[in-house]
Design an enzyme around this catalytic site. Structure first.
Site, PDB file in Angstrom:
ATOM      1  N   ASP A 324      19.022 -21.801 -42.098  1.00 18.18           N
ATOM      2  CA  ASP A 324      18.535 -21.164 -40.888  1.00 18.18           C
ATOM      3  C   ASP A 324      19.609 -21.352 -39.811  1.00 18.18           C
ATOM      4  OD1 ASP A 324      16.694 -19.995 -39.049  1.00 18.18           O
ATOM      5  OD2 ASP A 324      16.246 -22.004 -38.313  1.00 18.18           O
ATOM      6  N   ASP A 520      14.233 -25.845 -39.866  1.00 18.15           N
ATOM      7  CA  ASP A 520      13.582 -26.841 -39.020  1.00 18.15           C
ATOM      8  C   ASP A 520      12.306 -26.339 -38.359  1.00 18.15           C
ATOM      9  OD1 ASP A 520      14.659 -25.080 -37.162  1.00 18.15           O
ATOM     10  OD2 ASP A 520      15.076 -26.650 -35.696  1.00 18.15           O
ATOM     11  N   ASP A 524      10.128 -21.660 -41.126  1.00 18.58           N
ATOM     12  CA  ASP A 524      10.975 -21.967 -42.280  1.00 18.58           C
ATOM     13  C   ASP A 524      10.198 -22.624 -43.417  1.00 18.58           C
ATOM     14  OD1 ASP A 524      13.355 -21.076 -41.046  1.00 18.58           O
ATOM     15  OD2 ASP A 524      13.516 -22.973 -39.956  1.00 18.58           O
TER      16      ASP A 524
END
Length: 777
Positions: A324, A520, A524
């Protein structure tokens, strides 16, 4: 205090002296006594009693060995302990009681070593559980009351005494706190938290007592989540352990075939027993579990909690890494990229007024503006009549003037300088907070979520450890995502993804290689669960992502993932090395025993040595072997932190260089030349001394760690270019006419010189922060 410490030491001593016996230690004691007693009786001339002692020791080992075989069969694993049972039974059948006692001691010592290795390897995880806070002290109107930490509610004011563990997440109330965060981050340095700054549960108060305003309950706090993960972490059967079982699946029939063939050809059952003695597969049984558990322990010391051995082993085989963007590759918090003022104004004044108005806003962009002003030492004014419109910004009165900060009205006609700001924001992928005074644009603050300084080094280390494909998955816009991907050299960038889109991307990558997903946020969590290995940035990440992950980084440092990857690769390599090495030695000993060159007793002693060597080799995983992370002396780390702080202080110098260049674009009037003279003063008094100190203090200190002075040669060349451009600016000021005017040629060159100096400085600062300053984060 001394009496308390003495009592603690005494309790630890008593506990160490009276450790409850384990089955492994009891078996080791019995077999050792039997072997030694038999030896004494043989020397005393009583061979019959000696054989009796050795035989009893052999029988004592046969009983648990049969249990191990049955347990393995129940779990549908190859019963590799069957060879040990056959060897023990064979020694009894052919009356080789000494060999039987040696095999019994070998098995007992191997099991004891394995248990000791697991206890040592899991020490950090046990310590994590043991230090979990159980009580908290709440300040109320009637005083301070001690309650179970489970009763703390959001908003409670807690008192944390010196040396106490913070029970829940919160914010420092009034007095600054000095904290030891090593349990979560792996960093031994004390960290200071100012009033209003967040504090995570599990850290230790390393200073005086302070008050904490709880922002989460115990169950929702950082440390409770880590404890939940730690309870699940252990030496579960990883694929490499199953690989050892697969080795044993053919090693077992091979051993029986060699023993049977030796008996058939020689007619001696003793040779067959000797083959079985040296074929006892302790290397297979012990090497892989010890290596994997040791790897889990090494990772936990660095602030990486791994759920089980399978996740660690899979990480060692991973070839694709999906990341990410926000909070993983970037800081996850916007920072001020630049401040632009309308012509005739100063950027520092724009930032001061914007921060004055923003200082009571909870918005993340407002907080970034305030932080930037405070880092530059600007004195903020007290605003009045402040109001905030969600999604638009804040308005209020500062220094008698009505101001607004935030988004601009789309129907407002922008001057040329403001249109250039919008173009730059589009090119840089930045957000713009416009400062207007009495409805007229006064300046603009450009903000962007910057890259983590350690991200480039981390990705290079991950590629070196075996990762072949790096892909960014983000819900952010394509333009800023592609810019981050280009800077980091990613293989692919997929932007504007929904959580479902991330899951689809993860599944597509899994079809080609073992895949790791790092994230995080709550969005996600599905992608982390879909990956072969999910890694959560747990320091500031959501509970959902941590619960869905196989690995949690408890510190806000993405380079810990590279450390964990290196540990995983090393643990797997050593596990396979130990298993195969032990088997190779056993096969050589089997051949010698089959030809009658190795009697059962000598074979048992040899196999004992092989087992000990294999286990000790597997324990090498516990050793600190962070080749990718140079170890810096404390004095060098102090220098890095000093110069990193100076970088923050020098941001206003970079802004002044850019501002002076912009002013020259409007002509070489007195105000423009005054801005250039101010830049020259800042360069002479602040920037160049900083560069000189880096060249003569920091770089020589870094050279031994980085491999010599050539490692900093490129940065030294940048210092020379910065000094050259600064001299060129000084020369232009000297050549200015008596009236302070510049010729057209001078104006063009000076403007290019200032823009070039600004570009070189930004690039140089970024390179130093990524290559050097990230070493001491």
């Amino acid at each position: 205090m001394g009496t308390v410490n003495a009592r603690k030491r005494f309790r630890r001593l008593i506990t160490a002296l009276f450790v409850p016996p384990t089955p492994e230690s009891v078996l080791l004691s019995v077999t050792t006594v039997a072997l030694v007693a038999g030896g004494v009786l043989r020397l005393a001339g009583a061979p019959g009693l000696a054989d009796l002692c050795w035989g009893l020791g052999t029988v004592a080992a046969v009983i648990p060995a049969i249990g191990w075989v049955l347990d393995a069969l129940r779990h549908r694993r190859a019963g590799v302990d069957l060879i040990a049972v056959l060897a023990l039974g064979g020694t009894l059948a052919v009356h080789e009681y000494l060999a039987g006692a040696l095999i019994a001691l070998m098995l007992a010592s191997g099991r004891t070593l394995e248990a000791a290795a697991q206890r040592r390897a899991s020490h950090d995880l046990r310590a994590l559980l043991e230090r979990a806070p159980r009580t908290a002290r709440i300040r109320t109107a009637t005083g301070v009351n001690q309650v179970p930490s489970s009763e703390v509610a959001v908003g409670d004011l807690l008192v944390v005494g010196a040396g106490e563990v913070v029970p829940v997440d919160g914010r420092v109330a009034e007095v600054p706190a000095a904290l030891d965060e090593s349990a979560l981050t792996g960093e031994p340095l004390t960290v200071r938290r100012a009033p209003g700054e967040p504090v995570r549960s599990g850290v230790v108060n390393a200073g005086g007592a302070f008050e904490l305003r709880a922002t989460a309950t115990e169950e929702d706090s950082t440390y409770a989540g880590i404890v939940r993960l730690a309870r699940q972490a252990g030496a579960e059967a990883a694929p490499v352990v199953r690989l050892a079982d697969r080795y044993a699946a053919w090693f077992l029939p091979l051993s029986l075939a060699v023993a049977g063939l030796a008996w058939l050809v020689s007619g001696s059952a003793v040779r067959a027993v000797a083959v079985l003695v040296v074929a006892t597969p302790c290397p297979l049984l012990l090497a892989a579990p010890v290596a994997v558990v040791s790897g889990l322990s090494r990772a936990s010391r660095l602030g990486v909690v791994v759920r089980d051995g399978g996740a660690l082993e899979n990480l060692g085989r991973a070839r694709t890494l999906l990341l990410d963007k926000t909070g993983t590759l970037t800081r996850g918090r916007p920072r001020v990229l630049d401040v632009v003022a309308e012509p005739g104004r100063r950027s520092a004044e724009v930032l001061r007024l914007a921060a004055s108005l923003d200082q009571y806003s909870p918005h993340v962009l407002a907080q970034a503006v305030v932080d930037a002003a405070r880092e530059r030492g600007l004195r903020l004014a007290e605003p009045s009549d402040v109001s905030e419109e969600p999604g638009r910004g804040a308005s209020g009165t500062v220094a008698g003037q009505r101001m607004t900060i935030g988004k601009r009205d789309t129907d407002t006609q922008l001057p040329d300088w403001a249109r250039s700001v919008e173009n730059r924001a589009l090119l840089d992928g930045a957000a713009v907070a416009w400062l207007s005074v009495d409805g007229t644009p006064f300046g603009a603050v450009l903000l962007r979520d910057p890259l983590r300084p350690d991200a480039p080094r981390t990705l290079r280390r991950l590629r070196a450890s075996g990762i072949r494909r790096l892909v960014m998955l983000t819900g952010d816009r394509a333009a800023p995502a592609r810019e981050v991907g280009a800077v980091l050299g990613l293989d692919d960038v997929r932007a504007a993804l929904t959580p479902a889109g991330k899951v689809a991307a993860v599944r597509a990558e899994r079809e080609h290689a073992v895949t790791v997903m790092v994230g995080d946020g709550v969005n996600d969590a599905p992608a982390l669960a879909a990956a072969d290995i999910g890694v959560a940035m747990g320091a500031r990440g959501s509970t959902a992502s941590s619960e869905a992950a196989d690995i949690v980084l408890t510190t806000d440092r993405v380079d810990r993932l590279a450390d964990a990857g290196a540990i995983a690769v090393r643990a797997r390599r050593i596990a396979v090395q130990s298993a195969l090495g032990g088997m190779a030695l056993s096969l050589a000993a089997m051949a010698a025993a089959a030809f009658g060159l190795l009697p059962p007793a000598a074979g048992a002693l040899l196999q004992e040595g092989i087992d000990v060597a294999v286990i000790l080799n597997a324990l090498r995983v516990l050793r600190d072997d962070r080749q990718g992370r140079p170890v810096l002396p404390p004095s060098t780390e102090a220098l890095i932190r000093r110069f990193a702080a100076e970088h923050d202080d020098l941001q206003d110098v970079l802004d002044a260089v850019r501002d002076a260049a912009d002013r020259l674009s409007d002509g070489a009037g007195p105000e423009s030349l005054a801005a250039v003279r101010e830049v020259h003063r800042l360069l002479t008094e602040r920037l160049l001394p900083h560069e000189y100190a880096e060249e003569h203090e920091l770089y020589p200190a870094l050279a031994p760690t980085l491999g010599g002075p050539e490692a900093t040669a490129t940065m030294s060349r940048a210092h020379a270019e910065i000094e050259r451009l600064a001299r060129r600016v000084a020369t232009h000021l000297t050549l200015a006419g008596p009236d302070g005017s510049l010729s057209a040629e001078q104006l063009d060159d000076l403007r290019a010189c200032l823009y070039g100096l600004h570009t070189v400085l930004r690039l140089h600062f970024t390179q130093e922060e990524e290559s050097y300053f990230s070493l001491a984060l």
